[in-house]
Design a protein around this motif. Sequence first.
Motif, PDB file in Angstrom:
ATOM      1  N   PHE A 156       4.554  74.559  39.552  1.00 24.53           N
ATOM      2  CA  PHE A 156       4.483  74.291  40.991  1.00 24.53           C
ATOM      3  C   PHE A 156       5.631  73.406  41.478  1.00 24.53           C
ATOM      4  O   PHE A 156       5.747  73.161  42.681  1.00 24.53           O
ATOM      5  CB  PHE A 156       3.139  73.642  41.354  1.00 24.53           C
ATOM      6  CG  PHE A 156       2.834  72.369  40.600  1.00 24.53           C
ATOM      7  CD1 PHE A 156       3.265  71.139  41.073  1.00 24.53           C
ATOM      8  CD2 PHE A 156       2.112  72.414  39.415  1.00 24.53           C
ATOM      9  CE1 PHE A 156       2.986  69.972  40.382  1.00 24.53           C
ATOM     10  CE2 PHE A 156       1.818  71.247  38.719  1.00 24.53           C
ATOM     11  CZ  PHE A 156       2.258  70.028  39.202  1.00 24.53           C
ATOM     12  N   GLU A 157       6.472  72.933  40.581  1.00 19.92           N
ATOM     13  CA  GLU A 157       7.641  72.144  40.966  1.00 19.92           C
ATOM     14  C   GLU A 157       8.871  73.038  40.799  1.00 19.92           C
ATOM     15  O   GLU A 157       9.341  73.279  39.689  1.00 19.92           O
ATOM     16  CB  GLU A 157       7.743  70.882  40.112  1.00 19.92           C
ATOM     17  CG  GLU A 157       6.591  69.922  40.375  1.00 19.92           C
ATOM     18  CD  GLU A 157       6.608  68.703  39.484  1.00 19.92           C
ATOM     19  OE1 GLU A 157       6.550  67.581  40.003  1.00 19.92           O
ATOM     20  OE2 GLU A 157       6.673  68.872  38.242  1.00 19.92           O
ATOM     21  N   ILE A 158       9.372  73.528  41.917  1.00 18.29           N
ATOM     22  CA  ILE A 158      10.423  74.547  41.930  1.00 18.29           C
ATOM     23  C   ILE A 158      11.687  73.949  42.530  1.00 18.29           C
ATOM     24  O   ILE A 158      11.632  73.097  43.421  1.00 18.29           O
ATOM     25  CB  ILE A 158       9.958  75.770  42.748  1.00 18.29           C
ATOM     26  CG1 ILE A 158       8.634  76.305  42.202  1.00 18.29           C
ATOM     27  CG2 ILE A 158      11.004  76.875  42.737  1.00 18.29           C
ATOM     28  CD1 ILE A 158       7.946  77.301  43.121  1.00 18.29           C
ATOM     29  N   ASN A 159      12.834  74.413  42.057  1.00 23.29           N
ATOM     30  CA  ASN A 159      14.105  73.899  42.565  1.00 23.29           C
ATOM     31  C   ASN A 159      14.231  74.087  44.074  1.00 23.29           C
ATOM     32  O   ASN A 159      13.756  75.083  44.631  1.00 23.29           O
ATOM     33  CB  ASN A 159      15.277  74.611  41.881  1.00 23.29           C
ATOM     34  CG  ASN A 159      15.469  74.163  40.444  1.00 23.29           C
ATOM     35  OD1 ASN A 159      15.016  73.093  40.063  1.00 23.29           O
ATOM     36  ND2 ASN A 159      16.151  74.970  39.660  1.00 23.29           N
ATOM     37  N   ASP A 160      14.861  73.127  44.720  1.00 20.07           N
ATOM     38  CA  ASP A 160      15.148  73.186  46.150  1.00 20.07           C
ATOM     39  C   ASP A 160      16.248  74.226  46.376  1.00 20.07           C
ATOM     40  O   ASP A 160      17.401  74.039  45.957  1.00 20.07           O
ATOM     41  CB  ASP A 160      15.613  71.804  46.618  1.00 20.07           C
ATOM     42  CG  ASP A 160      15.749  71.683  48.116  1.00 20.07           C
ATOM     43  OD1 ASP A 160      15.938  72.721  48.768  1.00 20.07           O
ATOM     44  OD2 ASP A 160      15.681  70.550  48.628  1.00 20.07           O
ATOM     45  N   LYS A 161      15.898  75.319  47.038  1.00 20.49           N
ATOM     46  CA  LYS A 161      16.813  76.444  47.200  1.00 20.49           C
ATOM     47  C   LYS A 161      17.978  76.131  48.141  1.00 20.49           C
ATOM     48  O   LYS A 161      18.938  76.902  48.216  1.00 20.49           O
ATOM     49  CB  LYS A 161      16.056  77.680  47.712  1.00 20.49           C
ATOM     50  CG  LYS A 161      14.984  78.186  46.748  1.00 20.49           C
ATOM     51  CD  LYS A 161      15.581  78.619  45.420  1.00 20.49           C
ATOM     52  CE  LYS A 161      14.519  79.203  44.499  1.00 20.49           C
ATOM     53  NZ  LYS A 161      15.092  79.582  43.180  1.00 20.49           N
ATOM     54  N   LYS A 166      29.066  75.569  43.683  1.00 21.73           N
ATOM     55  CA  LYS A 166      30.143  76.451  44.118  1.00 21.73           C
ATOM     56  C   LYS A 166      30.922  76.975  42.919  1.00 21.73           C
ATOM     57  O   LYS A 166      31.297  76.204  42.026  1.00 21.73           O
ATOM     58  CB  LYS A 166      31.089  75.711  45.063  1.00 21.73           C
ATOM     59  CG  LYS A 166      32.166  76.604  45.672  1.00 21.73           C
ATOM     60  CD  LYS A 166      33.023  75.838  46.660  1.00 21.73           C
ATOM     61  CE  LYS A 166      34.059  76.740  47.310  1.00 21.73           C
ATOM     62  NZ  LYS A 166      34.898  76.005  48.283  1.00 21.73           N
ATOM     63  N   TYR A 167      31.151  78.260  42.912  1.00 22.00           N
ATOM     64  CA  TYR A 167      31.967  78.902  41.892  1.00 22.00           C
ATOM     65  C   TYR A 167      33.094  79.662  42.572  1.00 22.00           C
ATOM     66  O   TYR A 167      33.148  79.756  43.804  1.00 22.00           O
ATOM     67  CB  TYR A 167      31.114  79.850  41.041  1.00 22.00           C
ATOM     68  CG  TYR A 167      30.061  79.133  40.241  1.00 22.00           C
ATOM     69  CD1 TYR A 167      30.369  78.503  39.039  1.00 22.00           C
ATOM     70  CD2 TYR A 167      28.745  79.054  40.697  1.00 22.00           C
ATOM     71  CE1 TYR A 167      29.417  77.825  38.311  1.00 22.00           C
ATOM     72  CE2 TYR A 167      27.775  78.373  39.972  1.00 22.00           C
ATOM     73  CZ  TYR A 167      28.119  77.765  38.781  1.00 22.00           C
ATOM     74  OH  TYR A 167      27.169  77.085  38.062  1.00 22.00           O
ATOM     75  N   GLN A 168      34.024  80.211  41.804  1.00 26.27           N
ATOM     76  CA  GLN A 168      35.173  80.913  42.372  1.00 26.27           C
ATOM     77  C   GLN A 168      34.757  82.074  43.262  1.00 26.27           C
ATOM     78  O   GLN A 168      35.398  82.356  44.274  1.00 26.27           O
ATOM     79  CB  GLN A 168      36.088  81.411  41.249  1.00 26.27           C
ATOM     80  CG  GLN A 168      36.909  80.301  40.591  1.00 26.27           C
ATOM     81  CD  GLN A 168      37.898  80.850  39.572  1.00 26.27           C
ATOM     82  OE1 GLN A 168      37.753  81.972  39.111  1.00 26.27           O
ATOM     83  NE2 GLN A 168      38.890  80.052  39.224  1.00 26.27           N
ATOM     84  N   ASN A 169      33.671  82.739  42.889  1.00 28.38           N
ATOM     85  CA  ASN A 169      33.253  83.928  43.649  1.00 28.38           C
ATOM     86  C   ASN A 169      32.059  83.666  44.569  1.00 28.38           C
ATOM     87  O   ASN A 169      31.407  84.600  45.029  1.00 28.38           O
ATOM     88  CB  ASN A 169      32.922  85.072  42.688  1.00 28.38           C
ATOM     89  CG  ASN A 169      31.835  84.696  41.697  1.00 28.38           C
ATOM     90  OD1 ASN A 169      31.487  83.524  41.595  1.00 28.38           O
ATOM     91  ND2 ASN A 169      31.299  85.672  40.982  1.00 28.38           N
ATOM     92  N   GLY A 170      31.774  82.406  44.833  1.00 26.26           N
ATOM     93  CA  GLY A 170      30.687  82.114  45.765  1.00 26.26           C
ATOM     94  C   GLY A 170      29.796  80.974  45.309  1.00 26.26           C
ATOM     95  O   GLY A 170      30.235  80.065  44.583  1.00 26.26           O
ATOM     96  N   SER A 172      25.761  79.589  43.922  1.00 24.75           N
ATOM     97  CA  SER A 172      24.503  79.918  43.250  1.00 24.75           C
ATOM     98  C   SER A 172      23.578  78.713  43.351  1.00 24.75           C
ATOM     99  O   SER A 172      24.024  77.594  43.657  1.00 24.75           O
ATOM    100  CB  SER A 172      24.735  80.281  41.782  1.00 24.75           C
ATOM    101  OG  SER A 172      25.193  79.151  41.061  1.00 24.75           O
ATOM    102  N   ASP A 173      22.302  78.929  43.110  1.00 22.54           N
ATOM    103  CA  ASP A 173      21.346  77.824  43.154  1.00 22.54           C
ATOM    104  C   ASP A 173      21.711  76.762  42.122  1.00 22.54           C
ATOM    105  O   ASP A 173      22.100  77.080  40.993  1.00 22.54           O
ATOM    106  CB  ASP A 173      19.934  78.334  42.870  1.00 22.54           C
ATOM    107  CG  ASP A 173      19.388  79.204  43.987  1.00 22.54           C
ATOM    108  OD1 ASP A 173      19.977  79.207  45.081  1.00 22.54           O
ATOM    109  OD2 ASP A 173      18.371  79.899  43.755  1.00 22.54           O
TER     110      ASP A 173
END
Length: 283
Positions: A156-161, A166-170, A172-173
Amino acid sequence: MGKTKITILCENRAGLTKNIIGEHGFSALVEKDGQKILLDTGQGLGLQPNAKALGIDLSLIDTIVLSHGHYDHTGGLSQLFPFARKTKIIAHPDVFGPKYSYQEDNTNEPFKYIGSSFSKDTLEADPNCELILQKDFQKISDRIFFSGQISRVTNFEINDKRLKLKYQNGFSDDPLFDDTSLLIETDKGPVILTGCAHSGIVNVMMHFENMTGHKQFHAVIGGTHLGFLNSEDQLEKTMDAFESYCLDMIAVSHCTGNEASAICYNRFKKKFTFANAGWTIEL
């Protein structure tokens, strides 16, 4: 064991002490057996003036623990750097990651940089800085422990979306594997001191139980990230866990949020308090 003193130096709200200022961020000083350990540094506005108002000499700090790599926990390094004396900085290796926040309503700049303004190379260039980056649980002083990377166990403890890398191509979470906390063994029992508890405050408690064998904690102090709930039952299950770990004190800060704080207060009454800037406790 000797007295343990914990003082909140930076927090969203200013306490009643004269000349204390609030800022969005967190920093706490742990004083125990002659050791002065700083957990986080705020964003760089209130650390020095609040320390001065409280009569605390920041030049005597020998260890800084960074709970994670966000600006509101690392920015105050600017008020300490370069270091006046040999200083250890302890953190997870991911602490210098390219951290961003996604802001859906900001069409001009939806991704905002929220990472540290200090790089690994900058800190290591200071001859007084000993940078210790590690994922493992570690004893950093007598009866004071660094969590290392916290296991994610609860469902029930989920990462804050909203939080991204940041990566070279965009983007990600951001799993925020760099989220860490401290455990301090005091005369009144073990105390958990958190920065934001991005891992989930229940995961943090379970991690320290697994690492130390403690099945009860005297207090949880600091940010709990309950102001950004990811599931309807997260707060209820979190409060159940506070009860199961027999907490005598729940002293919340920073990212706990008004609604979660109010609900928590109504359940725990005298066990609940705000750990605002200027707040201090001796254990």
